[in-house]
Design an enzyme around this catalytic site. Structure first.
Site, PDB file in Angstrom:
ATOM      1  N   SER A 123     -43.919  11.486 -22.642  1.00 26.09           N
ATOM      2  CA  SER A 123     -44.628  10.261 -22.987  1.00 26.09           C
ATOM      3  C   SER A 123     -43.591   9.276 -23.519  1.00 26.09           C
ATOM      4  O   SER A 123     -42.948   9.526 -24.529  1.00 26.09           O
ATOM      5  CB  SER A 123     -45.673  10.594 -24.052  1.00 26.09           C
ATOM      6  OG  SER A 123     -46.249   9.422 -24.531  1.00 26.09           O
ATOM      7  N   ASP A 167     -49.985   3.323 -32.510  1.00 27.47           N
ATOM      8  CA  ASP A 167     -50.069   2.091 -31.730  1.00 27.47           C
ATOM      9  C   ASP A 167     -51.454   1.467 -31.753  1.00 27.47           C
ATOM     10  O   ASP A 167     -51.595   0.248 -31.754  1.00 27.47           O
ATOM     11  CB  ASP A 167     -49.621   2.352 -30.290  1.00 27.47           C
ATOM     12  CG  ASP A 167     -48.108   2.465 -30.198  1.00 27.47           C
ATOM     13  OD1 ASP A 167     -47.426   1.881 -31.056  1.00 27.47           O
ATOM     14  OD2 ASP A 167     -47.614   3.135 -29.278  1.00 27.47           O
ATOM     15  N   ARG A 176     -45.280  -4.101 -30.639  1.00 29.80           N
ATOM     16  CA  ARG A 176     -46.746  -4.138 -30.555  1.00 29.80           C
ATOM     17  C   ARG A 176     -47.370  -5.442 -31.058  1.00 29.80           C
ATOM     18  O   ARG A 176     -48.313  -5.945 -30.444  1.00 29.80           O
ATOM     19  CB  ARG A 176     -47.344  -2.950 -31.303  1.00 29.80           C
ATOM     20  CG  ARG A 176     -46.937  -1.577 -30.761  1.00 29.80           C
ATOM     21  CD  ARG A 176     -47.040  -1.491 -29.279  1.00 29.80           C
ATOM     22  NE  ARG A 176     -46.933  -0.127 -28.759  1.00 29.80           N
ATOM     23  CZ  ARG A 176     -46.748   0.154 -27.479  1.00 29.80           C
ATOM     24  NH1 ARG A 176     -46.622  -0.816 -26.581  1.00 29.80           N
ATOM     25  NH2 ARG A 176     -46.675   1.409 -27.081  1.00 29.80           N
ATOM     26  N   ASP A 218     -52.652   5.562 -16.527  1.00 33.71           N
ATOM     27  CA  ASP A 218     -53.611   5.556 -17.625  1.00 33.71           C
ATOM     28  C   ASP A 218     -54.342   4.231 -17.753  1.00 33.71           C
ATOM     29  O   ASP A 218     -55.572   4.193 -17.853  1.00 33.71           O
ATOM     30  CB  ASP A 218     -52.911   5.889 -18.954  1.00 33.71           C
ATOM     31  CG  ASP A 218     -52.529   7.362 -19.028  1.00 33.71           C
ATOM     32  OD1 ASP A 218     -52.595   8.073 -18.007  1.00 33.71           O
ATOM     33  OD2 ASP A 218     -52.139   7.805 -20.133  1.00 33.71           O
TER      34      ASP A 218
END
Lengths: 406, 406, 406, 406
Positions: free
Chosen positions: A181, A128, A99, A17
């Site tokens: 995922s 996210d 994050r 990705d």
């Protein structure tokens, strides 16, 4: 905006990705791309990311690979655990807490390289994107943000693969790669998608990549001792290690004994519910151990104040507000409470169970048997309880004499 | 006060301590004693209590024995579980939630029998004295309260036994009786004292009277289905039962699979820390299941508001404020949230583990896969996320442009 | 206890009540009495207290008179005002905030003089006994406490006067002395008793000793400028002064213009309601000014977090928990928020009104006209609001599609 | 979207801006426009709105004019005042509380007329767009929303006027019309813009359209009596009136005496700070009176719980979440507290001051002089205070003996 951007820092994992995003940024924005790959303990080698970036035409000096594992545990995971943070009563915030660190480092690289934009591979429906972008802007309010998933028309798996093939990006699936995922770091692995999209369904056991199924965990339990100083873990079985190494070891112990699996439906900040499975082997032990050492060293009202504010603190982290005045304020309150949180906890690990066997604090225990047994002691006079109750009941007595019923 | 009291209602278990109290009340206060024995599922026969009371000279019409099991579960346990209440993050409040019902019933018997006082056997260092007495006074502010443990000089085991022997009270220990200080009801059993007085020590396994040790629980797991209506359990495995029977069955399931043991140090309301061990087999399953059915039926902000207020609500129950304006206010808030909490949860029980296998709600699920997958849907436009983030970040952007750092 | 005490430190005002206590301590406890008289700006000369103590046989070296005005304002009043603290929405905590400082100083004198006990003149029905005694014990858990009002049988005005006369204590009333029960310090004066005991009655105007009646305040208003640094007042009309002097000047301004009278019924910690009248001239201005400077310098969520925690913080102070882990935790949170609270507020004072005329911050204002006018700006794109609203509404949209009504 | 919309309900004031919107909707969306004009006491005649709508080609049956004054006060203002709600410590939420009612009624008209869209005249930088749109979607999740200010390019006063002139809309300014951006209803008037955009500046006195300047208010004060039942105002000076009429009369009284002006900088939900001036004459009196009647009738902990939750409740209203599960939950909690809030308050109004003269409750007062005076009473034994303090201090004593300092 497209013509204005000259240089963009991309959070680059080396996977399919973000490789597509890399190419797409080059094509659509005609700008220089800088890749940033962080090691936060996701358990993958990072050198392949460098090779892939080079293959996609990124200049050597534009490839940034950083080991953030120690910073991650010391400055993010541990402060969060001082708060006993759980989102919606259950989630240990494994993705959420990573994050901000990635966003901060990425924003710093942007400043260092004089980039005018940053980009990430988070989708437009998840949390996210918020965590990344609030983090970027808290560090540099002038950064432009490119979120390809919200912009492009590659909004299906088929289109993505077609785009990759067209641009010569390797789409062969890594052997053994999970179909889910996933997000992984030193604190946890998360899984989303596929069968999980039906909350009535139970995932097959091989979804879990880290922890043993409790049913397959050893029949022999294992007893460990954790030592805390000012609320932070400092040693396992009397061995002092760096924060990251401590968490790694705790993960091994938890994973071996089937500890830390969670399957939940949670509320995303962007408004919908989603199903996630999480495994947090070390964190699950750590939370229980931290509460336990607090139980003998922390003042009652300090503990209760922390508990009342915890949901708000956890929400802030979940929603991406790590770098915010309100999180800093709450952290100041929490940290103030931890100075006496020192001592040791003995824990038995057995097939998914974290069993407390004992807790002690050489200098900071507020527990004293003499105070709670029913025999007399010098500090506590049982007759005092009568006055205590009488005054606490006074408002009921007055109300009752006034005819009120409860 | 001693001369003023003509009739006292004693919370009488039939055990040694309350038998001594019974005698002591007769001797010291020269008053008529009414005994009240409640069945809240403590698992003991109550007829012996009647015989003992008769033997101590209590008139037949002054002996009250009441089965409160259904009222206990329906009006106390279930409302509390709507709140997902945990004291200090762990304790399911098994003792705390039973005391108000006993106090209320006792106060009602006092009104009915025109007694002017009530008495209980709780010590002067514990929480129960507070829970009983706040309960009495909330129902009748004019009641006098006799708390022998705070008054008499029988402040050691030796003196107590001597007093009993002197007055012909049977002090022979029941075979198999626990040496620990226990409290039992339909929700839990608690243990205090002996080795537990050292928080560094682990109790021997035969302390636990209800749940299997996880190590000795069946190797085969068991899957059950719980059904909820307005936040309350209404059926197990599609079988609808009364609240008390549901909890009894859930206890059997939990106990069999080693579920619900807790060993903790807690903060008492009267000011000191104390160590308690608890087993709450059914309640542990119920809490997890209730959170799970809420996870797909409850609005996010409703859930978060509940989570933020839960510690306060749990404190109120722990401290004895079940009958108070503030508990009623919180209950009104909680109950308002539960009208859509309908559906089923599938759970696997295995050696101490409560594993969620699935959750569904025929009419009230707010979960919809379409909203959280990354493909387009009609309700959610990914581009909206950009505006959402931008406005949420605005205060950071403004602060950042002003030179502030986080 | 009476025979054990050798030396006691008495909080001594020099007034009739504490003079009686002094004598009573000498007689009942046969112990050495040390007097401690604090100047916290109550507006009375302290030398007479020394003379009275000497007259009652206290040794010169046992008389402690301390000026605590600067410490009071700097370390107690100002930190409290950073929180915008109000008890029950109205009371500025003038008495509550002074007690911990007196208790701390008294406990320190006890340590210094090797006294084994402390004593105070607060009654057994009020809040002050709690504030004093929690303060003593937080500083020295071994101190014995003598609270004569809870011990002696001088429980009426007549008995007190008789005791005083019998022991040669001057009972002549000071000319002009208020018939009300008063407490005064640099922050406020409080009144209790007499006509105030009927909450339906309005006190005569000459009860108020400090502030002008708004009706008699000047017809001309007065404009002043207050300057803040890190949330604390540092200058009035550009003149920098010590904290105590700033508050004194602000009091003069407020009193002149009829500002700061409050007449309320409040809930005491010991369980009953009581009526109090308060005048807090400077504090009333200061609270409004502090909120105003925060309004342009404080982040929104920081401000809201403070507002949500303020009632708890105010309760702690009211109830006597200034020296407690939980107050320190909340203070850490509050102080963390104040670093940018810098700037000036212009205020008009007029007959009881505190009217804000303007506010500015040279470097820390987060207010920017460009952001809120409806014309375009570089930071805010109005179209972003659509996404912001859409995502915030998403849970209603999903619930609505599911058939829920609000 | 433009082609899909067939019928839109516009919140139409009859003023220039919404007239332009009306025309623009017809032109851009080529759809049928339904106008909805609400009377919430803004003090303007509504018939001109009908005439203007007709002149712009709206069909008679498509013009909805509704008197919502009683519903506004009874179901919105009064419930909010039960909570003593203030946003950021000062703002009485006059605009915020009116928007949900308008949105709800507008959404209902959309259902009734089978319209597929709604439209409003709120700008893209303000709070009102959020309040309107959350309200629409809570009632009908399928409604399309047209927010012209976020869509069109008429983003300056000049362009607007040009557009109006081009389409024959009357742009002559009403004589005496305020140059400020105003919002008015039965509860308040707000002002924004012009000189207010500089928070250091003070507006000229003729900005205020409702209340007297305190300096010009009568020299004679006026005493009124307000009566409450279950927390709601039911009579002024013993005269019972409908909710709307009560508020109208209270407004007249407040306005006459210069009560209720507020000048503040607030934090908008969309992320920036803005300056607003508000006059809320009746509401300012009502808030003070409601707190006062609560002060003698409400239990202490009920009052404190309300105070702790108030900021969150006020935020919800300010941010537009009136129709939300969390507001309903909080309302249930608040309403539960009000059943005994019955009685009368005597208030003196004088040049901006709201002075409490007395409060009484025939049956529900919890105030009893006997409990707070220092003489003995039957309910309160002063010696009980010793035990109360001792147990509350126990955690400090234990900590102190352990060497901790506060």
């Amino acid at each position: 905006m497209k013509n204005e951007i000259k240089k963009v820092v991309l959070a680059y994992s080396g996977g399919l990705d973000t490789s597509i995003i890399l190419k797409w940024l080059q094509d659509e924005y005609k700008c220089e791309v800088i890749t940033f790959t962080a090691d936060i303990g996701q358990g993958e080698e990072l050198e392949p990311a460098r090779q892939k970036a080079l293959a996609l035409g990124i200049k050597e000096e534009n490839i940034f690979i950083k080991d953030l594992k120690d910073e991650f545990v010391k400055d993010y995971v541990f402060p969060m655990f001082r708060a006993n943070a759980l989102y919606e009563g259950e989630y240990l915030l494994g993705t959420s807490i990573a994050r901000p660190l990635i966003a901060k480092t990425q924003a710093q690289i942007a400043i260092q390289t004089k980039a005018d934009a940053v980009s990430h591979g988070a989708t437009g429906k998840g949390n996210d994107q918020v965590r990344f972008e609030l983090g970027y802007l808290a560090f540099n309010p002038n950064l432009k943000i490119i979120a390809p998933w919200r912009e492009w028309d590659l909004n299906s798996r088929e289109k993505l693969l077609a785009y990759a093939q067209k641009h010569g990006i390797d789409i062969s699936k890594k052997k053994g790669k999970s179909p889910y995922s996933m997000d992984a770091n030193l604190l946890h692995i998360s899984y989303e998608g596929l069968v999980l999209e039906d909350p009535a369904c139970f995932p097959e056991d091989d979804m879990w990549r880290w922890t043993k199924n409790p049913k397959e965990a050893p029949n022999e339990s294992e007893i460990i001792e954790l030592e805390f100083q000012k609320g932070d873990l400092i040693a396992i079985n009397e061995k002092k290690l760096s924060p990251a190494k401590l968490l790694i070891q705790l993960n091994q112990l938890g994973a071996k004994h089937g500890i830390g699996r969670l399957d939940m439906v949670e509320n995303r900040y962007v408004g919908m519910k989603s199903r996630g499975c999480y495994e947090t082997p070390g964190g699950t032990i750590l939370l229980k151990a931290h509460r336990t050492i607090e139980s003998i060293t922390l003042d009652r009202e300090a503990a209760h104040l922390k508990d009342e504010l915890m949901p708000k603190y956890a929400n802030l982290i979940y929603n991406g507000y790590w770098f915010s005045p309100e999180r800093l304020m709450l952290q100041a309150l929490i940290d103030e409470s931890q100075k006496y949180v020192n001592g040791k906890v003995s824990i038995e690990l057995y097939k998914g169970n974290v069993i407390i066997r004992g807790r002690e604090s050489a200098n900071d225990s507020l527990f004293n048997t003499a105070y709670c047994t029913f025999e007399e002691d010098e500090v506590y006079n049982q007759k005092d309880a009568a006055g205590f109750i009488k005054l606490n009941a006074l408002r009921f007595i007055i109300a009752g004499k006034n005819g009120r019923k409860f």
